[in-house]
Write an enzyme that holds these catalytic residues in place. Sequence first.
Site, mmCIF file in Angstrom:
data_model
loop_
_atom_site.group_PDB
_atom_site.id
_atom_site.type_symbol
_atom_site.label_atom_id
_atom_site.label_comp_id
_atom_site.label_asym_id
_atom_site.label_seq_id
_atom_site.Cartn_x
_atom_site.Cartn_y
_atom_site.Cartn_z
ATOM 1 N N TYR A 153 56.974 30.690 -15.994
ATOM 2 C CA TYR A 153 57.248 31.256 -14.658
ATOM 3 C C TYR A 153 55.924 31.460 -13.935
ATOM 4 O O TYR A 153 54.951 31.960 -14.506
ATOM 5 C CB TYR A 153 57.966 32.601 -14.802
ATOM 6 C CG TYR A 153 58.131 33.346 -13.486
ATOM 7 C CD1 TYR A 153 59.289 33.211 -12.738
ATOM 8 C CD2 TYR A 153 57.121 34.180 -12.998
ATOM 9 C CE1 TYR A 153 59.445 33.890 -11.534
ATOM 10 C CE2 TYR A 153 57.259 34.849 -11.791
ATOM 11 C CZ TYR A 153 58.431 34.708 -11.074
ATOM 12 O OH TYR A 153 58.580 35.365 -9.878
ATOM 13 N N GLU A 241 57.687 30.922 -5.390
ATOM 14 C CA GLU A 241 58.110 31.212 -6.760
ATOM 15 C C GLU A 241 58.578 29.923 -7.438
ATOM 16 O O GLU A 241 59.463 29.242 -6.923
ATOM 17 C CB GLU A 241 59.243 32.238 -6.765
ATOM 18 C CG GLU A 241 59.711 32.636 -8.164
ATOM 19 C CD GLU A 241 60.907 33.572 -8.116
ATOM 20 O OE1 GLU A 241 60.870 34.607 -8.797
ATOM 21 O OE2 GLU A 241 61.885 33.259 -7.400
#
Length: 431
Positions: A153, A241
């Site tokens: 991530y 993101e």
Amino acid sequence: MAASMASQAAARGLRTATSKHALLDKLKCTWLSPRRWLNLQEYQSKKLMQESGVAVQRFYVADTASEALEAAKRLNAKEIVLKAQILAGGRGKGVFDSGLKGGVHLTKDPAVVGELANKMLGFNLTTKQTPKDGVKVKTVMVAEALDITRETYFAILMDRSCNGPVMVGSPQGGMDIEEVAASTPELIFKEAIDIFEGVRDDQALCMAANLGFKGPLQRQAADQIKRLYDLFLKVDATQVEVNPLGETPEGQVVCFDAKINFDDNAEFRQKAVFAMDDMTESDPTEMEAAKWDLKYIGLDGNIACFVNGAGLAMATCDIIDLHGGKPANFLDLGGGVKERQVYEAFKLLTADPKVEAILVNIFGGIVNCAIIANGITKACRELELKVPLVVRLEGTNVNEAKRILTESGLPITAAENLDDAARKAVAAIKK
């Protein structure tokens, strides 16, 4: 007081609930009205990333089944992924009204892509994040499917506590970052970025190492991190993101999925980006409200809430609920209000057949209460208001506002405070 279900729904749905931002210089103060958040489809975000040199899967976009089939053939990939393009999550587990299950499909046969697209395009896809009737799919993305050996991530976002952008990463990708933070907070890595220096090589390499990339992949991941920061600046993003930022068996670092949030006040210099705004899935009432710098979210009750400020709106919803009523909407007038906006707000409220009463709750700081009062009286007369109207005004020029309402001769119920206003609105419906 714990927030009621109504105010929670409003908070989730409100796209521009932030206060208006004042930009000060030596000579003047200019008030800017934020608009609804910009919504981009997945393929549009991928296109922006691609243009900034970020590694993404090869893909094409199709509006018809024949175009999807042709795209699959052109990809000439070992495996192909077909994705329905809607502004909602949970597509993989969604259901089409054509009977097809799943808005995301993998196949090695290009011919199957055409068959699947034929059951997607023009049909409604229902997921956990769509309305109950689903959303009509008008576009599909045909992309090369890549194997992922490991998922991480990575995000860049604005952080007030750091007075600028920060990098956030975790070697645990492919899942909600909130879950990772709650269960294994030691696997969350955060690094502030100096807005003047940008992402330094050592910072990018350190974050890549924290994400678990090793050997040549570490340098490759660091390069992707720097390119993502370049994109962040280039498009005036407030967040980029990537989940997952993964590595493939062939030794590639690829951004497999991305979400980009934008600074809506930068629209004047991001014309090309904002021109991509997909508003086809937006609620028509919300879109009409946005034209007048109003923030509107429809709820399922029968008392319309007309307020200024998101916090006041949620408090109003809560107190209506406390008195046994149900809010019909969440309408935030904002700060630099004009009489015409008040009139247009009433048009929106009275157009909702569920509305059986209207509660106006205005605290006049920036807002001039007299302007609100003039807008209310004009709307009541011209729209021939048929439902009970309860008004609570407080603050700037409130005495003049009360005089305007009193001398109008209109059937307006005055309230001394918010609790009194909510009680009277609920009582008006029960009569």
